[in-house]
Write an enzyme that holds these catalytic residues in place. Sequence first.
Site, PDB file in Angstrom:
ATOM      1  N   ALA A 105      -3.266  -3.260  -2.576  1.00 25.84           N
ATOM      2  CA  ALA A 105      -4.660  -3.582  -2.291  1.00 25.84           C
ATOM      3  C   ALA A 105      -5.546  -2.426  -2.752  1.00 25.84           C
ATOM      4  O   ALA A 105      -5.420  -1.306  -2.266  1.00 25.84           O
ATOM      5  CB  ALA A 105      -4.849  -3.830  -0.798  1.00 25.84           C
ATOM      6  N   TYR A 142      -8.462  -8.889   6.335  1.00 23.50           N
ATOM      7  CA  TYR A 142      -9.411  -8.053   5.608  1.00 23.50           C
ATOM      8  C   TYR A 142     -10.705  -8.838   5.371  1.00 23.50           C
ATOM      9  O   TYR A 142     -10.841  -9.975   5.806  1.00 23.50           O
ATOM     10  CB  TYR A 142      -8.772  -7.522   4.327  1.00 23.50           C
ATOM     11  CG  TYR A 142      -7.562  -6.654   4.619  1.00 23.50           C
ATOM     12  CD1 TYR A 142      -7.627  -5.669   5.604  1.00 23.50           C
ATOM     13  CD2 TYR A 142      -6.349  -6.843   3.966  1.00 23.50           C
ATOM     14  CE1 TYR A 142      -6.530  -4.881   5.910  1.00 23.50           C
ATOM     15  CE2 TYR A 142      -5.243  -6.065   4.268  1.00 23.50           C
ATOM     16  CZ  TYR A 142      -5.335  -5.087   5.240  1.00 23.50           C
ATOM     17  OH  TYR A 142      -4.235  -4.312   5.554  1.00 23.50           O
ATOM     18  N   ARG A 152       8.461  -5.999  -0.132  1.00 24.84           N
ATOM     19  CA  ARG A 152       9.409  -5.091   0.530  1.00 24.84           C
ATOM     20  C   ARG A 152      10.779  -5.078  -0.139  1.00 24.84           C
ATOM     21  O   ARG A 152      11.415  -4.038  -0.252  1.00 24.84           O
ATOM     22  CB  ARG A 152       9.544  -5.460   2.012  1.00 24.84           C
ATOM     23  CG  ARG A 152       8.321  -5.083   2.839  1.00 24.84           C
ATOM     24  CD  ARG A 152       8.470  -5.517   4.291  1.00 24.84           C
ATOM     25  NE  ARG A 152       7.333  -5.071   5.085  1.00 24.84           N
ATOM     26  CZ  ARG A 152       6.174  -5.725   5.187  1.00 24.84           C
ATOM     27  NH1 ARG A 152       6.009  -6.861   4.519  1.00 24.84           N
ATOM     28  NH2 ARG A 152       5.190  -5.262   5.920  1.00 24.84           N
ATOM     29  N   GLN A 196      -4.653  -6.110  -7.356  1.00 28.53           N
ATOM     30  CA  GLN A 196      -5.105  -6.848  -6.177  1.00 28.53           C
ATOM     31  C   GLN A 196      -6.374  -6.175  -5.672  1.00 28.53           C
ATOM     32  O   GLN A 196      -6.339  -5.023  -5.236  1.00 28.53           O
ATOM     33  CB  GLN A 196      -4.020  -6.840  -5.100  1.00 28.53           C
ATOM     34  CG  GLN A 196      -4.352  -7.693  -3.888  1.00 28.53           C
ATOM     35  CD  GLN A 196      -3.292  -7.560  -2.809  1.00 28.53           C
ATOM     36  OE1 GLN A 196      -3.268  -6.568  -2.087  1.00 28.53           O
ATOM     37  NE2 GLN A 196      -2.410  -8.547  -2.699  1.00 28.53           N
ATOM     38  N   CYS A 199       0.838  -1.197   0.000  1.00 31.56           N
ATOM     39  CA  CYS A 199       0.000   0.000   0.000  1.00 31.56           C
ATOM     40  C   CYS A 199       0.875   1.250   0.000  1.00 31.56           C
ATOM     41  O   CYS A 199       1.851   1.340   0.746  1.00 31.56           O
ATOM     42  CB  CYS A 199      -0.919  -0.008   1.219  1.00 31.56           C
ATOM     43  SG  CYS A 199      -2.202  -1.255   1.140  1.00 31.56           S
ATOM     44  N   ARG A 227      -5.229 -14.446  -2.754  1.00 32.73           N
ATOM     45  CA  ARG A 227      -4.241 -14.316  -1.684  1.00 32.73           C
ATOM     46  C   ARG A 227      -4.910 -14.692  -0.373  1.00 32.73           C
ATOM     47  O   ARG A 227      -5.961 -14.137  -0.018  1.00 32.73           O
ATOM     48  CB  ARG A 227      -3.714 -12.892  -1.619  1.00 32.73           C
ATOM     49  CG  ARG A 227      -2.588 -12.660  -0.598  1.00 32.73           C
ATOM     50  CD  ARG A 227      -2.036 -11.253  -0.799  1.00 32.73           C
ATOM     51  NE  ARG A 227      -0.966 -10.885   0.113  1.00 32.73           N
ATOM     52  CZ  ARG A 227       0.321 -11.185  -0.041  1.00 32.73           C
ATOM     53  NH1 ARG A 227       0.699 -11.907  -1.083  1.00 32.73           N
ATOM     54  NH2 ARG A 227       1.226 -10.776   0.824  1.00 32.73           N
TER      55      ARG A 227
END
Length: 333
Positions: free
Chosen positions: A34, A159, A301, A76, A2, A207
Amino acid sequence: MCQYSSVDGYANDWHMVHLGSRAVGGAAAVLTEATAVLPEGRISPDDLGIWSDGHVEMLGRIFRFIEDHGAVAGVQLAHAGRKAGTSAPWKGGAPLSEAGGGWRPIFAPSAIAFDEGYQTPQELDRVGIQRLSQAFASAARRVLDAGGKIVELHAAHGYLLHQFLSPLSNRRRDEYGGSLDNRTRIVREVVQAVRRVWPERYPLFVRISSTDWIEGGWTIEESVELARQLKPLGVDVIDCSSGGSSPHAKIPVGPGYQVPFAERIRREANILTAAVGMITEPEQADRIIRSGQADLVVMARELLRDPYWPLHAARRLKQHISAPKQYGRSFST
């Protein structure tokens, strides 16, 4: 990852440079962060969105750039559920009041707040569940309109879709709660709704959090069964992450700590899997694929730290992927 850099869900020049850099750097596929299918499904007011046809134009421009540089573009799709309405991490990451830019109500399978200080969500009724499935399908159509070729449904990290899967957040007594088949029902329905508009020739990823890492939560055994349910519905890849349902989970983070989940789901559900989580070294990623632990390695990352990681990795592994002609001399020696 994000970026918390949108206004009203719109992509902008930051997203062009951020996502485009990964294509320039040699990634095989580049997916957005997302991306909210409904405005109330944003993690923060600054999230990327795709609930409006107006969001398509800039995404289309970004996707064309990604494809021009040899990568496949995708989105996504997500709804944050009870974890919606927080501030960006550099603004504290805390739940927002309406006066502070948050919103009410937020929605979840059951009226259980994520943690102290979070808003108690409103339980989704059947009309809301039907609206949700349609929102995911409409978002997938917009991905197609923008020129995307991968859709990933975010059913991980606590989520909304994960909230239905996990007994920690789903205490319903209707056909969407209780048994495993009931708790997985909404994910199956969303997959079916998306597949009605998403062409068979393009892959559909889901996912998941392979485990909640906490007693009484979602388990790896249930993840295997979910994967078995989703494959005949048109899901091509299970992206195997973990955690996110509880702030109290003790997660044994370390290099490749989630790879065994991808390996087990791949073997027991006979479906393609993606491995994620502290995969940082070229030899590590190469070994995961060559040994059959997973079919894809998905990185976040490490690609934030080095957008040219794939080019550096190819060089270290004595493989060849094409660098942009503008950079060719720098990667040829």
